[in-house]
Design an enzyme around this catalytic site. Structure first.
Site, PDB file in Angstrom:
ATOM      1  N   ASP A  78       0.815  -1.209   0.000  1.00 38.99           N
ATOM      2  CA  ASP A  78       0.000   0.000   0.000  1.00 38.99           C
ATOM      3  C   ASP A  78       0.852   1.264   0.000  1.00 38.99           C
ATOM      4  O   ASP A  78       0.477   2.281  -0.589  1.00 38.99           O
ATOM      5  CB  ASP A  78      -0.928   0.008   1.218  1.00 38.99           C
ATOM      6  CG  ASP A  78      -2.148  -0.876   0.999  1.00 38.99           C
ATOM      7  OD1 ASP A  78      -2.153  -1.641   0.021  1.00 38.99           O
ATOM      8  OD2 ASP A  78      -3.091  -0.800   1.805  1.00 38.99           O
ATOM      9  N   CYS A 119       0.471  -8.295   5.077  1.00 40.76           N
ATOM     10  CA  CYS A 119       0.046  -6.914   4.889  1.00 40.76           C
ATOM     11  C   CYS A 119      -1.460  -6.789   4.660  1.00 40.76           C
ATOM     12  O   CYS A 119      -2.199  -7.762   4.700  1.00 40.76           O
ATOM     13  CB  CYS A 119       0.871  -6.259   3.790  1.00 40.76           C
ATOM     14  SG  CYS A 119       2.578  -5.983   4.347  1.00 40.76           S
ATOM     15  N   ASP A 120      -1.877  -5.561   4.375  1.00 41.44           N
ATOM     16  CA  ASP A 120      -3.258  -5.119   4.560  1.00 41.44           C
ATOM     17  C   ASP A 120      -4.333  -6.049   4.008  1.00 41.44           C
ATOM     18  O   ASP A 120      -5.292  -6.374   4.702  1.00 41.44           O
ATOM     19  CB  ASP A 120      -3.452  -3.745   3.920  1.00 41.44           C
ATOM     20  CG  ASP A 120      -2.632  -2.681   4.599  1.00 41.44           C
ATOM     21  OD1 ASP A 120      -1.542  -3.006   5.080  1.00 41.44           O
ATOM     22  OD2 ASP A 120      -3.068  -1.528   4.647  1.00 41.44           O
ATOM     23  N   LYS A 121      -4.241  -6.458   2.751  1.00 46.93           N
ATOM     24  CA  LYS A 121      -5.336  -7.209   2.133  1.00 46.93           C
ATOM     25  C   LYS A 121      -5.119  -8.711   2.195  1.00 46.93           C
ATOM     26  O   LYS A 121      -6.059  -9.484   2.027  1.00 46.93           O
ATOM     27  CB  LYS A 121      -5.523  -6.792   0.658  1.00 46.93           C
ATOM     28  CG  LYS A 121      -5.623  -5.292   0.456  1.00 46.93           C
ATOM     29  CD  LYS A 121      -6.581  -4.634   1.417  1.00 46.93           C
ATOM     30  CE  LYS A 121      -6.410  -3.133   1.497  1.00 46.93           C
ATOM     31  NZ  LYS A 121      -5.093  -2.657   1.831  1.00 46.93           N
ATOM     32  N   CYS A 191       4.564  -2.306   8.428  1.00 48.45           N
ATOM     33  CA  CYS A 191       4.968  -1.015   8.993  1.00 48.45           C
ATOM     34  C   CYS A 191       4.655  -0.931  10.484  1.00 48.45           C
ATOM     35  O   CYS A 191       3.636  -1.435  10.955  1.00 48.45           O
ATOM     36  CB  CYS A 191       4.319   0.116   8.217  1.00 48.45           C
ATOM     37  SG  CYS A 191       4.861   0.180   6.498  1.00 48.45           S
ATOM     38  N   GLU A 442      -7.026   4.082  -0.460  1.00 44.70           N
ATOM     39  CA  GLU A 442      -6.558   4.670   0.789  1.00 44.70           C
ATOM     40  C   GLU A 442      -5.985   6.044   0.482  1.00 44.70           C
ATOM     41  O   GLU A 442      -5.363   6.243  -0.563  1.00 44.70           O
ATOM     42  CB  GLU A 442      -5.448   3.810   1.412  1.00 44.70           C
ATOM     43  CG  GLU A 442      -5.943   2.662   2.222  1.00 44.70           C
ATOM     44  CD  GLU A 442      -4.826   1.976   2.984  1.00 44.70           C
ATOM     45  OE1 GLU A 442      -5.159   1.098   3.784  1.00 44.70           O
ATOM     46  OE2 GLU A 442      -3.639   2.300   2.781  1.00 44.70           O
ATOM     47  N   SER A 468      -5.567   5.116   5.206  1.00 43.23           N
ATOM     48  CA  SER A 468      -4.570   4.185   5.702  1.00 43.23           C
ATOM     49  C   SER A 468      -4.686   4.110   7.219  1.00 43.23           C
ATOM     50  O   SER A 468      -5.097   5.071   7.873  1.00 43.23           O
ATOM     51  CB  SER A 468      -3.172   4.674   5.314  1.00 43.23           C
ATOM     52  OG  SER A 468      -2.182   3.984   6.048  1.00 43.23           O
TER      53      SER A 468
END
Length: 556
Positions: A78, A119-121, A191, A442, A468
């Site tokens: 991202d 990570c995010d997804k 992160c 985002e 985000s």
């Protein structure tokens, strides 16, 4: 075993010949086949170490008597995708990940899965797949990044984005920016703040699909490798006991996850992902439930961007289990639920304790008596809007100001960095929702620019897109219905007064019903921004943000 369909019997002789071609022995074929879903790649910092995690998982599976079989899942970074067309391709990968994992697991008859996201997804996408497939599954992530250090202070990616805004405001030099650039992201891993990736990895523990430390053990610690080996061993126990994802991800488990979400102060993106995962598990998760639970759940953590502690600090303080142990003092959690450890929630957290009350506040002394996320409704957001309440400064909890209206992220950033946004304004970014984007980008760039320009305590931002987990301030996303389907946000005009009241969970535009009706009569849908490829197909199938942006076949 499910894998018998691809390896046992006369009719499966052709199948076995292909296993021979892969180099598998008869001894390996006799064992349960365990799919190892690895999100390893060389473009996402949170995934560059997943090859080592994968090897550790495979060793654990083999040690416990299974045959590990690795296959891949995609991942988008991202941070690298932020601020350009690439971000349209972030959220949409969640469904690609779920779909492709379903395809691989069903096509090859795996007896169980070990999912390795970070990570995010990838985390929600693989949780969706696990709920959909309902074969024994355990999760182990790649772990968070260590915090950066600039001038003796810890920092992270959100500070990096805000530094760009500070340069635009003339309060930071290019040399200082370069120092941030060199030091903000010092290791591999997701992160280092309580952004979306770490939020979802922590909630994987809370919901019961990950082992202790899954959300917090840093990526560079050898303890992470040991955790991966234990995950590989654990899947064999789950197969033996026939403990499946839908046994774990029940309505009560999602309630537990929402409570932990509120206590940790997780990313607003969890309000997209939890409903989508619940949908796959056959559980209805109404976003208003978040406010109900927030009213009874204290906010115990202020990790970056809400504060100055990081994932490594939460890990040292006892991790997610220590937070859950604090919450159990108020009898907020259902402790009788089975988890992927093979034990109940209560058994899991029995020996956990809070090792650092500056990182995890005790329930007697919370940051606030209410949770870290609020769902807002009103004439501007009839269905919902979402804000990370724990990252909003006190003076912006209640705010009124004139709307500054932009029909895309790029125009808003140009105005912010050009000094055209002033204290008191409410920046409105629309046509960036699931359908309007398409892809519900985002928007860390505009929120960071506002903070970097010194406007974080005086300017609000609302959007039908999303933010985000690194965003902070009065940033209200997921406004539903979105502009692309004629939601009220499409009818806002420059200068309209917008009223935000986070304690009362309201978001309104001070325009009469009659005037809004007049504007609606004159409103025309916009031409789609993308008309070919995956995004065009996604636009046709995706639902609104308040439903988790899930995909549904349109009804005739």
């Amino acid at each position: 075993m499910r894998s018998d369909s691809v390896k046992n019997g006369t009719s499966q002789a052709p199948h076995r010949s292909l296993f021979n071609a892969l180099g598998y022995t008869e001894e390996e074929r006799r064992r349960p086949l365990i799919g190892i879903v690895s999100s390893y790649n060389e473009i996402v910092p949170g995934h560059m170490n997943l090859d080592k995690i994968t090897e550790a998982v495979k060793m654990g599976v083999a040690m416990a008597g299974g045959t590990p079989v690795m296959f891949p899942a995609i991942a988008v970074c991202d941070g690298i995708a932020m601020g350009h067309i690439g971000m349209k391709y972030s959220l949409v990968t969640r469904d690609l990940i779920a779909d492709s994992t379903e395809c691989m697991a069903m096509a090859h008859g795996f007896d169980g899965l070990v999912c390795i996201p970070n990570c995010d997804k990838n985390v929600p996408g693989l949780l969706m797949a696990a709920a959909r497939l309902n074969i024994p599954t355990v999760f182990v992530s790649g772990g968070p990044m260590l915090a950066g250090r600039v001038k003796g202070c810890k920092t992270s990616l959100s500070s990096m984005f805000e530094a760009v805004g500070s340069v635009a405001a003339g309060t930071m030099t290019m040399d200082e920016l370069n120092e941030f650039e060199e030091k903000a992201c010092p290791t591999c891993g997701s992160c280092s703040g309580m952004y979306t990736a770490n939020s979802m990895n922590c909630l994987t523990e809370a919901i019961g699909m990950g082992l202790r430390g899954n959300g917090t053990i840093p990526a560079v610690y050898s303890e992470r490798i040991r955790l991966a080996k234990h995950a590989g061993m654990k899947i064999m126990e789950l197969i033996e006991k026939d403990i499946r994802p839908r046994d774990i991800m029940t309505a009560e488990a999602f309630r537990n996850a929402l409570i932990v979400d509120m206590a940790l102060g997780c990313s607003t993106n969890t309000m997209l992902h939890l409903p989508a995962i619940a949908h796959e598990a056959g559980v209805e998760l109404n976003l208003q439930m978040a406010n109900e639970l927030s009213e009874i759940t204290p906010n115990l953590c202020h990790l970056a961007p809400a504060g100055h502690t990081y994932m490594e600090d939460l890990n040292e303080a006892g991790g997610v289990y220590a937070v859950m142990k604090e919450l159990s003092k108020l009898n907020l959690l259902n402790l009788d639920l089975i988890t992927a450890t093979g034990k109940t929630v209560g058994e899991n957290i029995k020996d956990a304790y809070n090792k650092d009350e500056t990182v995890i506040r005790p329930v007697e002394n919370p940051y606030s008596k209410t949770g870290g996320i609020a769902v807002l409704t009103g004439n501007l957001a009839p269905d919902s809007g979402v804000v990370k309440r724990s990252a909003v400064v006190e003076e912006m909890m209640v705010h009124e100001g004139p709307a500054r209206v932009f029909d895309c992220e790029e125009d808003a950033i140009e105005a912010i960095k050009g000094g055209k946004i002033v204290a008191g304004d409410v920046v409105v970014i629309r046509y960036e929702g699931p359908k309007g984007g398409p892809g519900m980008r985002e928007m860390l760039n505009p929120t960071s620019a506002i903070a970097g320009m010194g406007l974080g305590s005086s300017v609000a931002l609302i959007t039908d897109g999303r933010f985000s987990g690194a965003s902070r301030g009065a940033s209200i996303g997921h406004v539903s219905p979105e502009a692309a389907v004629g939601g009220p946000i499409a009818l806002v005009e420059e200068g309209d007064i917008i009223s935000i009241n986070i304690p009362e969970n309201t978001l309104n535009v001070k325009v009469s019903d009659e005037e809004m009706a007049r504007r609606r009569a004159n409103w025309q849908p916009r031409e789609p921004k993308v008309t070919t490829g995956y995004l065009a197909r996604y636009r046709e199938l995706v639902t609104s943000g308040n439903r988790g942006a899930i995909l549904e076949i349109p009804k005739n």
